[in-house]
Structures are given as C-alpha cells and as structure tokens.
Scaffold this motif. Structure first.
Motif, mmCIF file in Angstrom:
data_model
loop_
_atom_site.group_PDB
_atom_site.id
_atom_site.type_symbol
_atom_site.label_atom_id
_atom_site.label_comp_id
_atom_site.label_asym_id
_atom_site.label_seq_id
_atom_site.Cartn_x
_atom_site.Cartn_y
_atom_site.Cartn_z
ATOM 1 N N HIS A 1 0.825 -1.207 0.000
ATOM 2 C CA HIS A 1 0.000 0.000 0.000
ATOM 3 C C HIS A 1 0.861 1.261 0.000
ATOM 4 C CE1 HIS A 1 -2.752 3.068 1.833
ATOM 5 N NE2 HIS A 1 -3.504 2.602 0.852
ATOM 6 N N ALA A 2 1.959 1.196 0.760
ATOM 7 C CA ALA A 2 2.842 2.373 0.835
ATOM 8 C C ALA A 2 3.391 2.724 -0.548
ATOM 9 C CB ALA A 2 3.992 2.080 1.807
ATOM 10 N N LYS A 3 3.586 1.728 -1.401
ATOM 11 C CA LYS A 3 4.169 1.989 -2.730
ATOM 12 C C LYS A 3 3.141 2.179 -3.821
ATOM 13 C CE LYS A 3 8.890 0.642 -2.721
ATOM 14 N NZ LYS A 3 9.870 -0.315 -3.114
ATOM 15 N N MET A 4 2.031 1.449 -3.732
ATOM 16 C CA MET A 4 1.084 1.470 -4.873
ATOM 17 C C MET A 4 -0.258 2.133 -4.578
ATOM 18 S SD MET A 4 -0.083 -2.583 -5.088
ATOM 19 C CE MET A 4 0.777 -2.797 -6.555
ATOM 20 N N GLY A 5 -0.477 2.563 -3.325
ATOM 21 C CA GLY A 5 -1.751 3.204 -2.996
ATOM 22 C C GLY A 5 -2.868 2.175 -2.836
ATOM 23 N N ASP A 6 -4.099 2.697 -2.777
ATOM 24 C CA ASP A 6 -5.238 1.803 -2.531
ATOM 25 C C ASP A 6 -5.339 0.720 -3.602
ATOM 26 O OD1 ASP A 6 -5.846 3.199 -0.289
ATOM 27 O OD2 ASP A 6 -7.654 4.172 -1.077
ATOM 28 N N PHE A 7 -5.779 -0.465 -3.167
ATOM 29 C CA PHE A 7 -5.853 -1.604 -4.074
ATOM 30 C C PHE A 7 -7.153 -1.561 -4.898
ATOM 31 C CE2 PHE A 7 -3.748 -4.201 -0.368
ATOM 32 C CZ PHE A 7 -2.588 -3.461 -0.494
ATOM 33 N N ASP A 8 -7.006 -1.564 -6.215
ATOM 34 C CA ASP A 8 -8.181 -1.711 -7.099
ATOM 35 C C ASP A 8 -8.615 -3.171 -7.169
ATOM 36 O OD1 ASP A 8 -8.433 1.048 -8.590
ATOM 37 O OD2 ASP A 8 -6.288 0.570 -8.554
ATOM 38 N N VAL A 9 -7.610 -4.049 -7.107
ATOM 39 C CA VAL A 9 -7.887 -5.490 -7.241
ATOM 40 C C VAL A 9 -7.088 -6.238 -6.179
ATOM 41 C CG1 VAL A 9 -7.677 -7.512 -8.756
ATOM 42 C CG2 VAL A 9 -8.238 -5.273 -9.746
ATOM 43 N N LEU A 10 -7.766 -7.150 -5.495
ATOM 44 C CA LEU A 10 -7.083 -8.055 -4.557
ATOM 45 C C LEU A 10 -7.483 -9.475 -4.921
ATOM 46 C CD1 LEU A 10 -5.575 -8.699 -1.806
ATOM 47 C CD2 LEU A 10 -7.861 -8.655 -0.769
ATOM 48 N N VAL A 11 -6.485 -10.318 -5.153
ATOM 49 C CA VAL A 11 -6.761 -11.735 -5.407
ATOM 50 C C VAL A 11 -6.140 -12.529 -4.269
ATOM 51 C CG1 VAL A 11 -6.420 -13.689 -6.973
ATOM 52 C CG2 VAL A 11 -6.749 -11.369 -7.909
ATOM 53 N N SER A 12 -6.951 -13.338 -3.594
ATOM 54 C CA SER A 12 -6.460 -14.184 -2.505
ATOM 55 C C SER A 12 -6.467 -15.627 -2.994
ATOM 56 C CB SER A 12 -7.378 -14.016 -1.286
ATOM 57 O OG SER A 12 -7.046 -14.955 -0.294
ATOM 58 N N GLY A 13 -5.250 -16.154 -3.243
ATOM 59 C CA GLY A 13 -5.228 -17.474 -3.886
ATOM 60 C C GLY A 13 -4.258 -18.477 -3.289
ATOM 61 N N ALA A 14 -3.594 -18.112 -2.178
ATOM 62 C CA ALA A 14 -2.637 -19.075 -1.593
ATOM 63 C C ALA A 14 -3.384 -20.317 -1.123
ATOM 64 C CB ALA A 14 -1.898 -18.430 -0.420
ATOM 65 N N ALA A 15 -2.821 -21.482 -1.389
ATOM 66 C CA ALA A 15 -3.499 -22.715 -0.984
ATOM 67 C C ALA A 15 -2.509 -23.847 -0.860
ATOM 68 C CB ALA A 15 -4.580 -23.090 -2.003
ATOM 69 N N GLY A 16 -2.889 -24.824 -0.067
ATOM 70 C CA GLY A 16 -2.109 -26.045 0.061
ATOM 71 C C GLY A 16 -3.016 -27.245 -0.099
ATOM 72 N N ASN A 17 -2.501 -28.331 -0.651
ATOM 73 C CA ASN A 17 -3.327 -29.503 -0.897
ATOM 74 C C ASN A 17 -2.458 -30.751 -0.994
ATOM 75 O OD1 ASN A 17 -5.402 -31.217 -1.543
ATOM 76 N ND2 ASN A 17 -5.791 -30.355 -3.567
ATOM 77 N N PHE A 18 -2.950 -31.852 -0.470
ATOM 78 C CA PHE A 18 -2.351 -33.174 -0.732
ATOM 79 C C PHE A 18 -3.483 -34.183 -0.569
ATOM 80 C CE2 PHE A 18 -1.425 -31.663 3.573
ATOM 81 C CZ PHE A 18 -2.122 -32.580 4.339
ATOM 82 N N PRO A 19 -3.539 -35.178 -1.434
ATOM 83 C CA PRO A 19 -4.589 -36.184 -1.270
ATOM 84 C C PRO A 19 -4.287 -37.055 -0.057
ATOM 85 C CG PRO A 19 -3.647 -36.240 -3.497
ATOM 86 C CD PRO A 19 -2.744 -35.399 -2.652
#
Ligand code: HXC
Ligand code: NAP
Length: 275
Positions: free
Chosen positions: A82-100
C-alpha cells in the motif's frame, strides 16, 4: 462490439501469485499495464515473479515473502504494498495447500494445515487488506475450488476449507457492499500444467478419467482463470458481487464422483499396503 481492457494505473495485489494459476492472473494484469504486487512464502519465487512481471509491461512490480498463516506477516506485507502502490483496485487471494489423504490416515495437524492456509489465510488476507481496498471500486477475488461444493475422497480438508472461503465471499459481499467493494469467488476447474492438477491427477490414467468427466473435453488453461479475473476487475462486471463463478468447462455438471472414488480406492490401497 469492441471491448478494451485498460488496467494502466490500477493497483493489483495477488496473494499466492508466484506460481501456477495465480501467477497467470498476476501476469495477465501486468500485461495490461497494471501495477502488480505478489506474495508467497518463498523469496526466490517472489523475486523471479517480480522480474517476469516487469518484463511483461507492468506499470510497477513488487513482491513480499510471507506466510498467509501469519496474520502479522500478512498485515506488514500488504502495508508495504500500500505504501508503494496506494489503494488496491484489485485483490486476489489465492494461496493454498493440498495433498490427497484420507481422513483416517491424516493427523489432526495435516488437516489443520490445509484449513490454516486456505481458510484462515483468506481471513488474514481479507482483514489486512480491508483498510487498503479502494472504496468505492475495489474488486476482490478469492480463488476457490470445485471441492467447495463437490465432495471428493482424499480431499476432506480442502472441501471444508474452500466451502468456508465461498461463504466468506458471500458474507463480505454484504458487509462491504455499501462501501462499493465487490467480492467474488472464482472456481478453477482442472487447470493444466499446475501443481494442483499434478497432485490431484498424478497419472495418465487419472488424467484420462478426469477429461471424461469434463463436458468441454479439455483441461482449463491458466489464461481461462486470468480472463475471468480481468472481467471481474473491469466495468463490465460492476454489478457482479457475492457470486461463486465456475471456470471449469462444466466439470461441476459432469460431477467428481467417479474420479473421486478412484482416488479413494488408490489411497485405501496405499494405506492398506503400509499396515
Ligand atoms: C498426509 C501430510 C501429507 C500427505 C503433509 N502432511 N503432506 N499428511 N499425506 N501427503 C502432513 C504432515 O505430516 C504434517 O502433519 C502436516 O501435514 C503439515 O506438513 P508440513 O510439510 O509441515 O507443512 P508445510 O511445510 O506447511 O506445507 C504445507 C503443505 C505443502 C500443504 C503440506 O504441500 C505445501 O506447501 N503446499 C503448497 C502448494 C500446493 O499445495 N499447491 C496446490 C494447491 S491446489 P504432522 O502431523 O506430521 O505434523 C489446491 C486445489 C486443487 O489447493 C484442486 C485441483 C482440482
Ligand atoms: P500453486 O502453483 O501451488 O500455487 C499456490 C501459490 O500459493 C504459490 O504461489 C505458493 O507459493 C503460495 N502459497 C502456498 N502456501 C502458502 C502460504 N502458506 N502462504 C503464502 N503463500 C502460499 O497451485 P495452483 O494449482 O496454481 O493453485 C492456485 C490456486 O488455484 C489455489 O487457490 C488452488 O486451491 C486453486 N485451484 C487450483 C486448481 C488446479 O487445477 N490447479 C483447481 C481448482 C482450484 P509458495 O510455495 O512460495 O508459498
């Protein structure tokens, strides 16, 4: 009709954006001129992605290494963006973990690990990003999975976690709607050349069976998911919020039953041979 997508000057944050589907999303915004920030645990992956985004035409590219399970790390990382790019127009939350893994063969900590990354990670990202979201105007996207609504053997942790992610989407669309923030879940189907697909469809036979259950008769491309995120960030989607959108070639309608039961059989055989 011609539609121009212009994201120049827009600030886009992709959490978990350093590989696979999410990196594809970050790259799509970068190639349309946006300022793009990515984050994940591995500093080398972060640095490599930032370099690539710069080469693709991003207005600015930056990155931070943090683990979404650590709320303070997430808050510090997003504040630095935020300090560098200002307010966020787009936020994508995609971190994930998986194992069968079958529930009966999984430790409590194994189950908790996936819930902590996928569900609590989403909570940490949403809470930390909220003060920085453009109001009105931000488009927030959570990357969900078909497991949120299709039960799948060996995937009880992801099924539970991603169902929670989608309910957060629906609830925040209500809580944040009056401020002009839109939030949607995007549900990739089986996307080719990704870690998720390698874990879930590890053999040629499994891949063949998966394809048989997809009415469009192909796996998805990373660009298919990125295109949906571009659409959701554009004025074309200004009245779209609180939805869970499949980008899956109708995998949902094809159902996961057969493939899921094959996975269950395989995991039971492996578990049996260890006893
Ligand atoms: C049973 C397992 C296991 C397995 C790990 N664990 N792998 N249990 N079967 N195959 C257990 C460990 O024994 C441990 O429990 C607990 O899980 C935590 O494991 P760690 O290795 O310490 O965790 P960590 O280093 O934090 O790594 C997290 C991870 C890892 C999820 C286990 O795989 C990871 O970093 N994944 C990120 C990348 C990823 O998964 N991408 C795919 C996303 S695809 P104990 O009890 O021993 O302490 C997706 C949906 C795909 O999400 C949908 C496709 C259609
Ligand atoms: P991927 O390449 O493994 O991407 C996962 C990303 O999240 C990576 O950047 C990873 O980087 C980061 N990450 C993982 N754990 C993290 C943590 N604890 N903290 C911070 N960052 C973390 O997997 P993918 O297959 O492309 O999946 C991407 C998204 O799509 C996921 O949300 C997944 O559930 C969803 N999805 C995938 C498919 C598919 O077919 N692949 C289908 C449906 C849904 P680090 O390792 O550096 O942390």
């Amino acid at each position: 009709m011609s539609v121009t997508l212009d994201f120049a000057d827009m600030s886009v944050v992709v959490v978990g954006g350093t590989s696979g589907i999410n990196r594809g999303i970050a790259e799509a915004f970068a190639s349309h001129g946006a300022k793009v920030a990515v984050a994940s645990r591995n500093p080398e992956k972060v640095a490599d992605t930032v370099k690539s985004l710069e080469g693709m035409g991003a207005g600015m590219a930056m990155g931070q290494a943090f683990d979404v399970r650590d709320p303070d790390g997430v808050a510090e990382g997003l504040a630095a963006f935020h300090a560098k790019m200002g307010d966020f127009d787009v936020l994508v939350s995609g971190a994930a973990g998986n194992f069968p893994a079958l529930m009966s063969e999984m430790s409590n900590n194994a189950f908790r690990t996936v819930v902590e990354i996928d569900l609590m990670g989403t909570v940490h990202v949403m809470k930390a990003a909220y003060p920085f979201l453009k109001k009105p105007g931000a488009s927030v996207v959570s990357i969900s999975a078909p497991q949120a609504f299709l039960p799948y053997e060996g995937q009880s942790h992801v099924c539970a976690a991603k169902a929670g992610v989608d309910q957060i989407t629906r609830t925040l669309a209500m809580e944040w709607g009056h401020e002009g923030i839109r939030i949607n879940s995007v549900v990739p189907g089986l996307i080719d050349d990704t870690e998720g697909a390698r874990r879930l469809v590890p053999t040629e036979e499994a891949r063949r069976q998966a394809l048989a259950a997809i009415p469009l008769e192909r796996m998805g491309e990373k660009a298919d998911v990125a295109n949906m995120c571009l659409f959701l960030a554009s004025p074309l989607a200004s009245y779209v919020t609180g939805t869970v959108i499949n980008v899956d070639g109708a995998l949902y309608q094809g159902g996961s039953g057969h493939l899921s039961m094959q996975m269950g059989k395989m995991l039971r055989m492996t578990a049996g041979s260890k006893r």
